[in-house]
Design a protein around this motif. Sequence first.
Motif, PDB file in Angstrom:
ATOM      1  N   ASN A   8      -1.537  -1.062  -3.755  1.00  0.00           N
ATOM      2  CA  ASN A   8      -2.741  -0.283  -3.562  1.00  0.00           C
ATOM      3  C   ASN A   8      -2.314   1.182  -3.364  1.00  0.00           C
ATOM      4  O   ASN A   8      -1.424   1.451  -2.564  1.00  0.00           O
ATOM      5  CB  ASN A   8      -3.433  -0.826  -2.303  1.00  0.00           C
ATOM      6  N   ILE A  21      -3.356   5.012  -2.227  1.00  0.00           N
ATOM      7  CA  ILE A  21      -4.350   5.822  -1.519  1.00  0.00           C
ATOM      8  C   ILE A  21      -3.908   7.277  -1.562  1.00  0.00           C
ATOM      9  O   ILE A  21      -2.807   7.615  -1.112  1.00  0.00           O
ATOM     10  CB  ILE A  21      -4.500   5.372  -0.054  1.00  0.00           C
ATOM     11  N   ARG A  70      -8.657  -2.111   3.780  1.00  0.00           N
ATOM     12  CA  ARG A  70      -8.203  -0.812   4.281  1.00  0.00           C
ATOM     13  C   ARG A  70      -9.397   0.017   4.777  1.00  0.00           C
ATOM     14  O   ARG A  70      -9.324   0.686   5.809  1.00  0.00           O
ATOM     15  CB  ARG A  70      -7.469  -0.050   3.172  1.00  0.00           C
ATOM     16  N   ALA A 115      -8.311  -3.545  -1.036  1.00  0.00           N
ATOM     17  CA  ALA A 115      -8.691  -2.152  -0.802  1.00  0.00           C
ATOM     18  C   ALA A 115      -9.820  -2.062   0.223  1.00  0.00           C
ATOM     19  O   ALA A 115      -9.835  -1.166   1.073  1.00  0.00           O
ATOM     20  CB  ALA A 115      -9.120  -1.504  -2.117  1.00  0.00           C
ATOM     21  N   ASP A 162       0.837  -1.204   0.000  1.00  0.00           N
ATOM     22  CA  ASP A 162       0.000   0.000   0.000  1.00  0.00           C
ATOM     23  C   ASP A 162       0.869   1.251   0.000  1.00  0.00           C
ATOM     24  O   ASP A 162       1.799   1.365   0.815  1.00  0.00           O
ATOM     25  CB  ASP A 162      -0.898   0.035   1.241  1.00  0.00           C
ATOM     26  N   ILE A 192      -8.974   5.618  -3.438  1.00  0.00           N
ATOM     27  CA  ILE A 192      -8.256   4.355  -3.329  1.00  0.00           C
ATOM     28  C   ILE A 192      -8.228   3.681  -4.695  1.00  0.00           C
ATOM     29  O   ILE A 192      -9.275   3.377  -5.266  1.00  0.00           O
ATOM     30  CB  ILE A 192      -8.915   3.420  -2.295  1.00  0.00           C
ATOM     31  N   TYR A 193      -7.022   3.480  -5.198  1.00  0.00           N
ATOM     32  CA  TYR A 193      -6.833   2.798  -6.474  1.00  0.00           C
ATOM     33  C   TYR A 193      -6.319   1.382  -6.182  1.00  0.00           C
ATOM     34  O   TYR A 193      -5.147   1.202  -5.838  1.00  0.00           O
ATOM     35  CB  TYR A 193      -5.817   3.535  -7.344  1.00  0.00           C
ATOM     36  N   PRO A 194      -7.174   0.349  -6.290  1.00  0.00           N
ATOM     37  CA  PRO A 194      -6.717  -1.021  -6.023  1.00  0.00           C
ATOM     38  C   PRO A 194      -5.641  -1.444  -7.015  1.00  0.00           C
ATOM     39  O   PRO A 194      -5.617  -0.977  -8.159  1.00  0.00           O
ATOM     40  CB  PRO A 194      -7.990  -1.861  -6.198  1.00  0.00           C
ATOM     41  N   MET A 224     -13.691   4.560  -4.247  1.00  0.00           N
ATOM     42  CA  MET A 224     -12.953   3.457  -4.838  1.00  0.00           C
ATOM     43  C   MET A 224     -12.774   3.775  -6.320  1.00  0.00           C
ATOM     44  O   MET A 224     -13.751   3.926  -7.052  1.00  0.00           O
ATOM     45  CB  MET A 224     -13.724   2.145  -4.678  1.00  0.00           C
TER      46      MET A 224
END
Length: 706
Positions: free
Chosen positions: A542, A544, A578, A575, A512, A672-674, A640
């Motif tokens: 991931n 953020i 989190r 994600a 992350d 948040i970009y997985p 997301m």
Amino acid sequence: MLLSIHHVTFPIEDPLLKFLIELIIILCIPLLLNKIKVPHLLGLIIAGAVIGPNGFNVLSRDSSVVVTGTTGLLYIMFLAGLEIDMGDFKKNKWKSLTFSIYTFAAPFVLGFLGGYYILHFSILTSVLFASLFSSHTLIVYPMVSSLGIAKNLSVNITVGGTMITDVLSLLVLAVVVGMSQGEVGTSFWVQLSASMAVFTLIVLLVFPIIARWFFKNVEDKISQYIFVIVMIYMAALLAELAGIEAIIGAFFAGLALNRLIPHTSSLMNRVEFVGNAIFIPFFLISVGMLIDFNAFIQSWETLGVAGIMLVASIGGKYLAAMLTKKTFRLTNDEGQLIFGMSAASAAATLASVMVGYNIIISENEAGEPIRLLNEHVLNGSILLILISCTVSSFVAMASAQRIAEADKDNTVSGKSEEKEKILLAINHTTTVEKLVNLGLLVKTITNKDRLFGINVINEEANESSAKNAEKILGAAVNMASAADVKLNAITRHDNDVVSGINNVIKEQGITDLIIGLEDEKGFSTAFTDNLYNGYLRNKNANVIVYHAVQPVSTIKKYIVLVPANAEKDAGFFHAMLRIWNIGRNSGASMIFYGSSSTLDILKRIIKKANIEAKFNAVTTWQQAQEAAYNLGDNEGLIVMMADRGMYSYFPQMRAVPELLNQKLNGHNYMLIYPFSKTYKTITEKRAVSNHHDFAEIGKVIGKIFK
């Protein structure tokens, strides 16, 4: 000074020497008893008895001991309220209520029968005598919590039940005292009910408002801690004014501040550290000072009364724990833990006994006072405290350790053994504290050493830039260590910040990456370009992006926007973990907006997450955006996102950063970009796509986390 030491008289009055002796006891007892696996709290109680006025009279139980001991008692109850999982408590409130009925009724009935039929007390005295055994003190809670099982169902049930049963037993005390003084009537009940209602409303509604304002406007760490202590004592004082015991006020203060002091924060660590190091040990020593072993040698009647008290209290608590275990089909260890935690009688029992002992209802022929509770009950209560705390310590710790060892539920609920590594991109002084606090919030609780901070220095930077980077990373390390978490500082020399960070992600196996936005800039053109053409090119982490205008602990609710088909993306469940960690560790509620099919999956998994969540199905992304634009005070937004080529991606996502700049620059939000790494096998891809097979999804998630 040397002469005064050679002519020491007992009890010792010199404040320096008194404090030194107590500190030596607090230091040495755990070191000695840990080797033979005896709970140190038992050793502290015995040490108090040995050095106390009824032992060798080394120290007197004066006002200084009483004050620090009282603070320790309030601390125990405050921590119990502070650490309780409110999401879990709401889900299990009926279980806690059922347990409280069992644990109040069983000892009460046994105590009343023993008092009325064996000891031949009056009905009024028998009722008060019986109420002594219904309450219990969570004296082992700090040690159980230290094992990492504070969120276990049996712990949650016991803590919730403690609040109810202690209130009931103390209400019995208030009523009996009133009846003994002839004051019970309609006005008595109206006054008691009204005062309790006012007390509850002030503490649970007004205290959080005051605390949220304070934490938003005062950043000084010492002031924040002192504020917490003030809230504990203020609630305790209000409880006494309402006609109930101060310990109930401290517990309610913990509930009031529960959502404002995240369990992973540095403030929580300070609260626990000071309490466990100083105040709680002083309370245990002060309890020990009340023990008088001579009373049991000199009077067989005292031993008889104490025997009845032990059977009623410990026997009743065991019966209540076993009934709770059978009712809710808990494991043997969970049933034993409930018994162990509820077996200890100290705080409310001692308070009730002292009140009853001090009430004189008449005089005998010799002119001696006849008390509501006689000296045999007083001395018997001291033996009860010693033995019940002993039983509580051994039973609770043995069962808690077995539960901790067996608690390896590898699910996406946050109890997994995922080897997460979280990297904070720390390049600006203004974002250090915000990023560290978010990092502490999104990590799993067991992660104590896999938090990283990076500052990238240009190859051609001068010496002052290097010193500034060292200063920024040093501040981050100190902030994390205040929460008992190790932050690994990385200074990277590179021509380009983005490539420097991406290289560290690959080298360290980062899962992350958290990047902070500066308040005044938001999403600048340069940052947006670096995001889409730089950070997101690393497919294994991931990403953020975080924007904060107020402390994350003061956010009450998050609006979470989830695009359609997000569950098909490789990093979706990672994600979501989190997001769930944020909710679980901060106590904030989550309002999810997404397609019906996506929300159906979240509803099934959310049962394991222990957070407060609501779900609103939407058919278009525009509907979800409208919910985001209507954010209120102390509310945050989580979106997301997805990169090109992912299942949930759609072109309008590229406009989200600009919309946030325009509409929500005064609010906390995060994107948040997985990660989008490819699956190892077609079987794994098919398993995730087939989201109706929850068990298979769990297996795939386990593989992804490895």
